[in-house]
Design a protein around this motif. Structure first.
Motif, PDB file in Angstrom:
ATOM      1  N   ASN A  90      -9.187  17.419  -1.307  1.00 59.14           N
ATOM      2  CA  ASN A  90      -9.754  16.139  -1.752  1.00 59.14           C
ATOM      3  C   ASN A  90      -9.211  15.640  -3.081  1.00 59.14           C
ATOM      4  N   GLN A  91      -8.232  16.334  -3.647  1.00 59.84           N
ATOM      5  CA  GLN A  91      -7.611  15.885  -4.895  1.00 59.84           C
ATOM      6  C   GLN A  91      -6.322  15.140  -4.549  1.00 59.84           C
ATOM      7  N   GLY A  92      -6.196  13.891  -5.021  1.00 61.83           N
ATOM      8  CA  GLY A  92      -5.110  13.040  -4.543  1.00 61.83           C
ATOM      9  C   GLY A  92      -5.517  12.512  -3.180  1.00 61.83           C
ATOM     10  N   ILE A 101       0.848  -1.190   0.000  1.00 63.76           N
ATOM     11  CA  ILE A 101       0.000   0.000   0.000  1.00 63.76           C
ATOM     12  C   ILE A 101       0.880   1.235   0.000  1.00 63.76           C
ATOM     13  N   THR A 102       0.421   2.271  -0.694  1.00 65.07           N
ATOM     14  CA  THR A 102       1.131   3.545  -0.739  1.00 65.07           C
ATOM     15  C   THR A 102       0.170   4.669  -0.391  1.00 65.07           C
ATOM     16  N   SER A 103       0.680   5.694   0.246  1.00 64.96           N
ATOM     17  CA  SER A 103      -0.105   6.896   0.520  1.00 64.96           C
ATOM     18  C   SER A 103       0.374   8.011  -0.382  1.00 64.96           C
ATOM     19  N   GLY A 104      -0.526   8.996  -0.628  1.00 64.23           N
ATOM     20  CA  GLY A 104      -0.198  10.029  -1.589  1.00 64.23           C
ATOM     21  C   GLY A 104      -0.501  11.439  -1.118  1.00 64.23           C
ATOM     22  N   SER A 105       0.172  12.380  -1.738  1.00 63.54           N
ATOM     23  CA  SER A 105      -0.016  13.801  -1.426  1.00 63.54           C
ATOM     24  C   SER A 105      -1.324  14.298  -2.031  1.00 63.54           C
TER      25      SER A 105
END
Length: 335
Positions: free
Chosen positions: A227-229, A219-223
């Motif tokens: 609410n975009q990304g 799993i990866t988290s994102g910037s």
């Protein structure tokens, strides 16, 4: 099958306010924002801070176990090596330090230096013989822990490393997952220190990664912002593609982890001052734990006893119990 959950209306219905234990508040253990956190042992976390210290803390008893000094800039990541009873920390001062926490002298052991910019990722293999580090200087380096010498160093253009995680022994102890500001998830072969897999680039910077206990999923988290990304993505290592997305945070998702207390649950922390718990299989958000006034939540870790700990910019560290049947989170201690 690709799954995705937006469900803002549904999430608002399951947004639980935390029940606070009246005895939970203790003195802050760091004097400045806490930047990273990890598990050390049952009930014990290690954390790093802008105050340049590394701390081992037993949140069940409320006792500081150790505090290590030596870095001259903010700590970026901390990890624990159980077999050799050591803690590793990396920093904006471009160094990695190894600390002993067993015996009479719980002190600095050695320093690992080869990076030209801030070190942003460190991980050790399961037998605690090798360390891997990554930096914003586009390099990943493999180290021999016993000698402190660099074994191999690799450079990829624009590969500004954000996190590293060694695969568990039960799957493939030769592989290392790495996220980057170039929006790619890479899997390295630690024997050759060559990239074994590169996953399709995302539209946002990847901030963190974790690996399932069987090694089949990352799993990866994102910037993101507004609410975009602001997402968490689950990748199938064998198929080398994304199989699920978890939406709901409104700002950058700083960290993510598979819950140690339930392999079907995922935890995420965000700059929107909340932690969310997700069903891995349905992508439903089961719980939201919000900390008003905490600022960005910078990291998260969990233990096998239905607890998670999250580090914050302005409210220390929260140790929280999760009732998985009722989806209620209860603050056990703040430190």
């Amino acid at each position: 099958m690709f799954r995705c959950c937006f469900g803002k209306e549904e999430i608002s219905q399951i947004d639980h306010q935390a029940n606070e234990n009246p005895t939970a508040r203790t003195a802050a253990c760091h004097s400045e924002p806490v930047t990273c956190i990890n598990n050390m042992s049952y009930g014990v976390t290690i954390s790093g801070s802008q105050d340049k210290t590394v701390l081992a803390y037993n949140w069940r008893t409320g006792n500081i176990i150790r505090r290590w000094f030596g870095h001259n800039k903010e700590i970026t990541k901390v990890i624990h090596a159980n077999i050799i009873r050591s803690v590793f920390s990396c920093s904006r001062d471009r160094s990695i330090r190894m600390w002993q926490y067993d015996g009479e002298n719980d002190d600095f052991i050695r320093e690992f230096i080869c990076h030209d910019l801030v070190v942003t990722g460190i991980t050790v293999n399961s037998d605690n013989t090798n360390l891997c580090s990554g930096s914003r200087d586009n390099t990943v380096c493999l180290w021999d822990i016993e000698t402190g010498k660099a074994i191999k160093r690799r450079n990829i253009n624009r590969n500004l490393v954000t996190h590293l995680q060694w695969f568990p022994k039960e799957s493939s102890n030769n592989l290392i997952a790495q996220t980057s500001e170039d929006k790619c998830l890479r899997i390295w072969d630690s024997k050759s220190m060559e990239v074994a897999m590169t996953f399709p680039a995302r539209h946002n910077i990847l901030t963190y990664c974790d690996i399932s206990c069987d090694g089949n999923y990352v799993i990866t988290s994102g910037s993101g912002v507004n609410n975009q990304g602001c997402d968490c993505v689950m990748w199938d290592v064998r198929a080398q593609n994304a199989v699920a997305k978890f939406y709901g945070h409104s700002l950058t998702v700083s960290a993510c982890c598979f819950a140690a207390f339930d392999k079907n649950l995922i935890l995420t922390s965000s700059y929107d001052h909340s932690v969310r718990m997700w069903d891995k299989n349905t992508t439903d958000c089961l719980l939201q734990y919000s900390i008003n006034g905490a600022g960005p939540i910078t990291g998260i870790c969990s233990d096998t006893d239905k607890h998670f700990c999250c580090s914050t910019h302005a409210d220390g560290i929260h140790a929280v119990h999760v009732n998985t049947e009722t989806s209620v989170a209860t603050l056990k201690r703040k430190f």
